[in-house]
Write a protein that holds these residues in place. Structure first.
Motif, PDB file in Angstrom:
ATOM      1  N   ALA A  49       0.824  -1.207   0.000  1.00  0.00           N
ATOM      2  CA  ALA A  49       0.000   0.000   0.000  1.00  0.00           C
ATOM      3  C   ALA A  49       0.859   1.259   0.000  1.00  0.00           C
ATOM      4  CB  ALA A  49      -0.930  -0.006   1.208  1.00  0.00           C
ATOM      5  N   LEU A  50       1.971   1.218   0.731  1.00  0.00           N
ATOM      6  CA  LEU A  50       2.870   2.367   0.732  1.00  0.00           C
ATOM      7  C   LEU A  50       3.479   2.589  -0.649  1.00  0.00           C
ATOM      8  CD1 LEU A  50       4.750   1.882   4.115  1.00  0.00           C
ATOM      9  CD2 LEU A  50       3.138   3.696   3.551  1.00  0.00           C
ATOM     10  N   ARG A  51       3.843   1.493  -1.334  1.00  0.00           N
ATOM     11  CA  ARG A  51       4.384   1.638  -2.680  1.00  0.00           C
ATOM     12  C   ARG A  51       3.340   2.204  -3.631  1.00  0.00           C
ATOM     13  NH1 ARG A  51       8.892  -1.015  -4.206  1.00  0.00           N
ATOM     14  NH2 ARG A  51       8.677   0.432  -5.978  1.00  0.00           N
ATOM     15  N   LEU A  52       2.074   1.754  -3.494  1.00  0.00           N
ATOM     16  CA  LEU A  52       1.006   2.281  -4.338  1.00  0.00           C
ATOM     17  C   LEU A  52       0.733   3.745  -4.055  1.00  0.00           C
ATOM     18  CD1 LEU A  52      -1.539  -0.669  -4.348  1.00  0.00           C
ATOM     19  CD2 LEU A  52      -0.115   0.102  -6.246  1.00  0.00           C
ATOM     20  N   ALA A  53       0.976   4.142  -2.808  1.00  0.00           N
ATOM     21  CA  ALA A  53       0.751   5.546  -2.441  1.00  0.00           C
ATOM     22  C   ALA A  53       1.865   6.457  -2.917  1.00  0.00           C
ATOM     23  CB  ALA A  53       0.608   5.664  -0.934  1.00  0.00           C
ATOM     24  N   GLY A  54       2.904   5.905  -3.524  1.00  0.00           N
ATOM     25  CA  GLY A  54       3.967   6.729  -4.086  1.00  0.00           C
ATOM     26  C   GLY A  54       5.298   6.624  -3.391  1.00  0.00           C
ATOM     27  N   ALA A  55       5.390   5.822  -2.345  1.00  0.00           N
ATOM     28  CA  ALA A  55       6.661   5.701  -1.643  1.00  0.00           C
ATOM     29  C   ALA A  55       7.652   4.895  -2.467  1.00  0.00           C
ATOM     30  CB  ALA A  55       6.449   5.016  -0.297  1.00  0.00           C
ATOM     31  N   THR A  56       8.887   5.373  -2.487  1.00  0.00           N
ATOM     32  CA  THR A  56       9.927   4.623  -3.183  1.00  0.00           C
ATOM     33  C   THR A  56      10.398   3.457  -2.323  1.00  0.00           C
ATOM     34  OG1 THR A  56      11.729   5.947  -2.269  1.00  0.00           O
ATOM     35  CG2 THR A  56      10.681   6.767  -4.296  1.00  0.00           C
ATOM     36  N   ARG A  57      11.117   2.563  -2.968  1.00  0.00           N
ATOM     37  CA  ARG A  57      11.646   1.413  -2.212  1.00  0.00           C
ATOM     38  C   ARG A  57      12.575   1.877  -1.106  1.00  0.00           C
ATOM     39  NH1 ARG A  57      15.143  -3.534  -4.937  1.00  0.00           N
ATOM     40  NH2 ARG A  57      15.549  -4.677  -3.003  1.00  0.00           N
ATOM     41  N   ARG A  58      13.366   2.896  -1.394  1.00  0.00           N
ATOM     42  CA  ARG A  58      14.285   3.419  -0.391  1.00  0.00           C
ATOM     43  C   ARG A  58      13.531   4.010   0.789  1.00  0.00           C
ATOM     44  NH1 ARG A  58      19.280   7.313  -2.144  1.00  0.00           N
ATOM     45  NH2 ARG A  58      20.608   6.919  -0.310  1.00  0.00           N
ATOM     46  N   GLN A  59      12.440   4.720   0.511  1.00  0.00           N
ATOM     47  CA  GLN A  59      11.646   5.306   1.590  1.00  0.00           C
ATOM     48  C   GLN A  59      11.000   4.223   2.453  1.00  0.00           C
ATOM     49  OE1 GLN A  59       9.177   7.807  -0.925  1.00  0.00           O
ATOM     50  NE2 GLN A  59      10.087   9.663  -0.028  1.00  0.00           N
ATOM     51  N   VAL A  60      10.534   3.135   1.815  1.00  0.00           N
ATOM     52  CA  VAL A  60       9.925   2.037   2.569  1.00  0.00           C
ATOM     53  C   VAL A  60      10.960   1.391   3.495  1.00  0.00           C
ATOM     54  CG1 VAL A  60       8.894  -0.260   2.375  1.00  0.00           C
ATOM     55  CG2 VAL A  60       8.123   1.584   0.879  1.00  0.00           C
ATOM     56  N   LEU A  61      12.156   1.156   2.960  1.00  0.00           N
ATOM     57  CA  LEU A  61      13.201   0.551   3.796  1.00  0.00           C
ATOM     58  C   LEU A  61      13.602   1.486   4.933  1.00  0.00           C
ATOM     59  CD1 LEU A  61      15.519  -1.114   1.129  1.00  0.00           C
ATOM     60  CD2 LEU A  61      13.801  -2.191   2.567  1.00  0.00           C
ATOM     61  N   ARG A  62      13.637   2.804   4.634  1.00  0.00           N
ATOM     62  CA  ARG A  62      13.966   3.745   5.694  1.00  0.00           C
ATOM     63  C   ARG A  62      12.900   3.756   6.773  1.00  0.00           C
ATOM     64  NH1 ARG A  62      15.589   8.296   2.746  1.00  0.00           N
ATOM     65  NH2 ARG A  62      13.480   9.132   2.790  1.00  0.00           N
ATOM     66  N   LEU A  63      11.636   3.637   6.355  1.00  0.00           N
ATOM     67  CA  LEU A  63      10.532   3.580   7.311  1.00  0.00           C
ATOM     68  C   LEU A  63      10.626   2.329   8.172  1.00  0.00           C
ATOM     69  CD1 LEU A  63       7.743   4.417   8.449  1.00  0.00           C
ATOM     70  CD2 LEU A  63       6.719   3.189   6.524  1.00  0.00           C
ATOM     71  N   VAL A  64      10.863   1.178   7.531  1.00  0.00           N
ATOM     72  CA  VAL A  64      10.958  -0.080   8.280  1.00  0.00           C
ATOM     73  C   VAL A  64      12.133  -0.037   9.254  1.00  0.00           C
ATOM     74  CG1 VAL A  64      11.412  -2.554   8.061  1.00  0.00           C
ATOM     75  CG2 VAL A  64       9.828  -1.447   6.499  1.00  0.00           C
ATOM     76  N   GLY A  65      13.277   0.492   8.805  1.00  0.00           N
ATOM     77  CA  GLY A  65      14.422   0.598   9.689  1.00  0.00           C
ATOM     78  C   GLY A  65      14.174   1.533  10.861  1.00  0.00           C
ATOM     79  N   ALA A  66      13.497   2.668  10.598  1.00  0.00           N
ATOM     80  CA  ALA A  66      13.197   3.610  11.675  1.00  0.00           C
ATOM     81  C   ALA A  66      12.227   3.000  12.686  1.00  0.00           C
ATOM     82  CB  ALA A  66      12.628   4.901  11.096  1.00  0.00           C
ATOM     83  N   GLU A  67      11.247   2.243  12.191  1.00  0.00           N
ATOM     84  CA  GLU A  67      10.315   1.572  13.105  1.00  0.00           C
ATOM     85  C   GLU A  67      11.056   0.552  13.966  1.00  0.00           C
ATOM     86  OE1 GLU A  67       6.847  -0.127  11.394  1.00  0.00           O
ATOM     87  OE2 GLU A  67       6.348   1.657  10.241  1.00  0.00           O
ATOM     88  N   ALA A  68      11.944  -0.218  13.347  1.00  0.00           N
ATOM     89  CA  ALA A  68      12.710  -1.214  14.108  1.00  0.00           C
ATOM     90  C   ALA A  68      13.569  -0.532  15.164  1.00  0.00           C
ATOM     91  CB  ALA A  68      13.579  -2.038  13.162  1.00  0.00           C
ATOM     92  N   LEU A  69      14.166   0.602  14.807  1.00  0.00           N
ATOM     93  CA  LEU A  69      14.978   1.340  15.763  1.00  0.00           C
ATOM     94  C   LEU A  69      14.137   1.865  16.915  1.00  0.00           C
ATOM     95  CD1 LEU A  69      17.926   2.254  16.095  1.00  0.00           C
ATOM     96  CD2 LEU A  69      17.295   4.401  14.983  1.00  0.00           C
ATOM     97  N   THR A  70      12.940   2.336  16.601  1.00  0.00           N
ATOM     98  CA  THR A  70      12.044   2.836  17.651  1.00  0.00           C
ATOM     99  C   THR A  70      11.611   1.712  18.585  1.00  0.00           C
ATOM    100  OG1 THR A  70      11.225   4.547  16.149  1.00  0.00           O
ATOM    101  CG2 THR A  70       9.877   4.052  18.083  1.00  0.00           C
ATOM    102  N   VAL A  71      11.264   0.578  18.005  1.00  0.00           N
ATOM    103  CA  VAL A  71      10.836  -0.549  18.833  1.00  0.00           C
ATOM    104  C   VAL A  71      11.985  -1.029  19.722  1.00  0.00           C
ATOM    105  CG1 VAL A  71      10.042  -2.943  18.791  1.00  0.00           C
ATOM    106  CG2 VAL A  71       9.065  -1.277  17.210  1.00  0.00           C
ATOM    107  N   ALA A  72      13.207  -1.074  19.172  1.00  0.00           N
ATOM    108  CA  ALA A  72      14.369  -1.460  19.989  1.00  0.00           C
ATOM    109  C   ALA A  72      14.584  -0.465  21.119  1.00  0.00           C
ATOM    110  CB  ALA A  72      15.613  -1.551  19.109  1.00  0.00           C
ATOM    111  N   ALA A  73      14.367   0.818  20.846  1.00  0.00           N
ATOM    112  CA  ALA A  73      14.502   1.833  21.898  1.00  0.00           C
ATOM    113  C   ALA A  73      13.453   1.645  22.980  1.00  0.00           C
ATOM    114  CB  ALA A  73      14.393   3.232  21.289  1.00  0.00           C
ATOM    115  N   VAL A  74      12.226   1.272  22.588  1.00  0.00           N
ATOM    116  CA  VAL A  74      11.178   0.998  23.582  1.00  0.00           C
ATOM    117  C   VAL A  74      11.593  -0.158  24.478  1.00  0.00           C
ATOM    118  CG1 VAL A  74       8.819   0.159  23.871  1.00  0.00           C
ATOM    119  CG2 VAL A  74       9.300   1.942  22.195  1.00  0.00           C
TER     120      VAL A  74
END
Length: 822
Positions: A718-743
């Motif tokens: 859905a994010l790709r269909l909304a216009g997100a690039t592959r790089r942006q998706v990976l950056r989002l996934v990495g940022a979420e993982a970093l946030t969860v690790a911080a929690v």
């Protein structure tokens, strides 16, 4: 239902592989710990070594036995008694008697554990001349091994000697053999002797003499140095593997249960569809249970195989690290496999019970609506269990003896209760923590920060499940290392406050002789306090024979070089008829009289002259030298007289101990080298406990992150269909993982702080320094490692599923659209 379960396993293999890996590793660790623990239960019986060729050995008393209403209680004496002269006289009438006089020897360039003996006892090992000849003069010796050669002169604390022969090293000790006459001069006492008389005649001759033990056959090993070293080593190993097994069991059960519960929670949409198709709640629960049973049996069997492979390697590591004797090896015990297998299957079933029960209770429409967002992540059961465990963790430590909080078993096990409590309450803490951590990134240009905050806050169960391994990792590392660092710092501060001497002089081995002590006392500008280590035994509650470490000192000199942490009385009140005790004793009132046994087993009644606080547990007792007969002087504290030059005094002290091989250090240097007392064996033990737990949680973190990311194919599409690039998706996934690790790291830090606060409170109650020491380097390294693992696992999985996400986006609507359509 079994066919449906098998079909589900084939269709959702990624989810079930995650549970399989977590369970197989957990069962493997349990098997390894069980096998090593079983191997540490029994020690082999050693054959006699030093007296293997002696017909009979007679020992003086080396054990204190005290009768009580529930049977005799015994303790090893700090100062074994010599063979009574009456016994020696009786034995000399029966045959040849060979006294064994053992004493420490320090030789420049030689091993640090040299032991001197008379040459006549060498034949009982038996030692045989390998080169040279036997000693004949007072300045001649024979040495074992090859570290010295015939003709070589050795400088010892007992004078210069010449090596005239060598014997082969039998692996028993590093021996130095003197003539019998010279050995008798150097060590007048003989705590054991050998005789060639008939064993029955020997027993009859000494049967009426108290404190004499006759050793024959295999019992002659009790005349060897440290005859119980194997059993003591196994006792230490048993405690180590028991602690490691307990931590491993907790971590594996915690991670496996969390992983299985998360796997079930991922399938709420699937459960809703089954309910809509007519499945009853009972059928749904039975299906989930059947899936867990299949995975549990397969993973547990694989885990047992892993354990069989890993146990010998762990044993080899403990032997190479010096934690275990060379002969230590895994046995053929079966119960560790049975225990680990059954535990694995039980954990797999228990891990899905709560989640499947909750899924079975929901209606079809409700399940479909809940598939996208966690509206009610906290059930009343989680609130109740988490609250009760948190309350228990806060209250239970202070219901008993505060000194118990300082024991290793306590500060190793207590974090487990806190970790479980915080993990149960984590869904309630995840949303505010996530919003706090993502508050600043959410205000940056672009949508990544906002999406990170909303995704992590909306999928509370997913965030809590992924954060759970990080929570365990950080909490265990912080709690265990922080507790030991706090206790070490408290002991160092306590000893620093207690020591007022300018210098501390210690021998290289054994103790100082009279000539060296005379030279030390002769150094101008000093006040010298000579102390020796011994022990005092007391019968508490009429049934417990308790040993207290004791130091023997002159009270006036002690008062000049030490500031004891007294709660009552005075140091100078100590005399030959009194004792200084601590508040841990059953009787600890100044003026009271206590019945004790001294280090050599002598029974006396002493008056309490002063009472020390309990502190960290290192405050033993103090007696005068008259009540520590035979104890070697192992420490000399030196205070400076008014106007004395410290450099000149230090030089004088070094000259006084030059021949003896002693070491002169300032008080600060001595404290720094003595405290903390975390020796190599202890460090390796903690490395074993933490290494196993952290390695497992690290693998589980990757496993859980892969499960979580691979389940988000439609979301990423859905994010790709909304216009997100592959790089942006990976950056989002990495940022979420970093946030969860911080929690997870913040929750682990919370557990660490709560655990160390309990240790600090106990130290305060015990009147010990209570400065908390957080292991920031370890916490930072652990958090960074978890964050790196989480980001790498998430981005790698997202990259691998990018093609699947693009394909799914063309054929399947986003789940949020389905949910809103409901």
């Amino acid at each position: 239902m079994l066919s449906v379960a098998l079909g589900t396993l084939r269709a959702r293999w990624v989810t079930f592989v995650g549970g399989f890996v977590a369970l197989a590793l957990g069962v493997g660790l349990l098997t390894v710990m069980g096998l090593t623990l079983a191997a540490s239960l029994d020690a082999p019986t050693r054959a006699p070594e030093r007296f293997a060729a002696a017909p009979v050995v007679v020992k003086g008393a080396d054990t204190l036995r005290v009768p009580t209403p529930i049977g005799d209680r015994s303790q090893k004496l700090a100062e074994p008694r010599a063979v009574p002269p009456a016994a020696v006289a009786e034995l000399e009438r029966l045959g040849r008697v060979t006294p064994d006089r053992s004493f420490a020897v320090r030789a420049r360039g030689g091993p640090g554990d040299l032991v001197g003996h008379p040459w006549s006892v060498a034949t009982f090992a038996p030692y045989e001349i390998a080169s040279g000849r036997a000693p004949r003069a007072a300045d001649e010796v024979v040495v074992s091994g090859t570290w010295a050669k015939p003709g070589q002169r050795l400088r010892t604390q007992r004078g210069s000697v010449r090596v005239v022969g060598t014997v082969a090293d039998r692996g028993i000790e590093h021996a130095v053999f003197y003539t019998d006459a010279r050995a008798a001069q150097l060590q007048p006492r003989s705590v054991q002797l050998a005789t060639d008389a008939d064993a029955t005649a020997v027993r009859n001759a000494v049967k009426n003499i108290t404190g004499v033990r006759v050793l024959t056959g295999a019992d002659r090993r009790y005349a060897d140095p440290d005859p119980d070293r194997d059993r003591e080593a196994l006792t230490a190993l048993n405690a180590l593997f028991g602690t490691a097994g307990g931590v491993t069991a907790f971590v594996s059960v915690f991670v496996v249960a969390s992983t299985f519960a998360f796997a079930v929670a991922q399938r709420r949409r699937e459960f809703g569809l089954l309910r809509a198709a007519g499945a009853t709640p009972g059928q749904l629960r039975r299906t989930v249970a059947a899936e867990a049973l299949v995975v549990g049996v397969a993973a547990s069997a694989a885990g047992c195989a892993l354990g069989r492979y890993g146990a010998p390697r762990l044993v080899r590591w403990t032997v190479d690290g010096g934690l275990a004797p060379d002969w230590f090896a895994t046995g053929d015990a079966v119960w560790p496999y049975c225990a680990a297998f059954s535990t694995g299957v039980l954990v797999a079933l228990c891990g899905v019970v709560a989640a499947s029960w909750r899924a079975g209770r929901t209606g079809p429409a409700e399940a479909l609506r809940e598939a996208a967002v966690d509206n009610r992540p906290m059930t009343w059961g989680r609130w109740l269990c988490g609250g009760v465990l948190l309350l228990a963790a806060a209250v239970l430590p202070f219901l008993g003896d505060p000194g118990g909080l300082l024991h290793r078993k306590s500060y190793v096990s207590r974090p487990m209760l806190l970790i479980t409590a915080v993990a149960l309450l984590a869904p309630a803490l995840v949303r505010p923590l996530t919003r706090l951590l993502a508050w600043a990134p959410a205000r940056l240009p672009g949508a990544v920060g906002l999406l990170v905050r909303e995704n992590a806050a909306a999928a509370v169960r997913r965030t809590a499940s992924v954060a759970a391994p990080v929570l365990v990792t950080v909490a265990l590392a912080g709690s265990l290392l922080g507790a030991t660092a706090t206790l070490d710092a408290a002991r160092a501060a306590e000893n620093r406050a207690r020591t007022t001497a300018a210098f501390v002089v210690t021998p290289s081995a054994g103790g100082f002789d009279g000539a060296t002590l005379k030279s030390l006392r002769a150094v101008p500008g000093t006040e010298v306090s000579v102390t020796s280590a011994s022990a005092v035994y007391v019968l508490e509650d009429g049934v417990a024979l308790v040993r207290s470490e004791a130091r023997a000192a002159d009270p006036d000199a002690l008062a000049a070089t030490a500031r004891l942490p007294l709660s009552a009385g005075r140091t100078t009140g100590l005399d030959d008829g009194s004792i200084i005790v601590n508040e841990e004793w059953e009787r600890h009132t100044v003026g009271q009289r206590v019945r004790v046994w001294l280090g050599d087993g002598t029974r006396k009644t002493l008056r309490i002259a002063a009472v020390m606080t309990r502190g960290t547990g290192d405050n033993g007792v103090y007696v005068t030298p008259a009540n520590a007969a035979g104890a070697a002087v192992d420490r000399v504290d030196v205070a400076l007289a008014d106007g004395a030059d410290a450099a000149a005094v230090a030089a004088g002290l070094r000259r006084a101990v030059r021949e003896d091989g002693g070491r002169v250090r300032t008080a600060d240097q001595w404290i720094a080298s003595t405290y903390p007392r975390t020796d190599r064996t202890t460090r390796l033990g903690f490395l074993l406990v933490l290494g196993i737990a952290l390695l497992y949680t690290g693998i589980s973190l990757v496993n859980t992150m892969v499960m979580a990311t691979s389940d988000r194919v439609r979301e990423l599409a859905a994010l790709r269909l909304a216009g997100a690039t592959r790089r942006q998706v990976l950056r989002l996934v990495g940022a979420e993982a970093l946030t969860v690790a911080a929690v997870g790291a913040l929750l682990g830090l919370l557990v660490t702080v709560l655990n160390l606060a309990a240790v600090g409170a106990a130290l305060h109650v015990l009147h010990a320094p209570d400065a908390l020491t957080l292991p920031w380097p370890a916490l930072a390294a652990t958090t960074a490692g978890c964050a790196a693992l989480a980001v790498l696992a998430a981005t790698a999985t997202a990259t691998a599923t990018a093609a699947a996400a693009a394909a799914a986006a063309t054929r399947t609507p986003h789940p949020s659209a389905s949910a809103s359509a409901q």
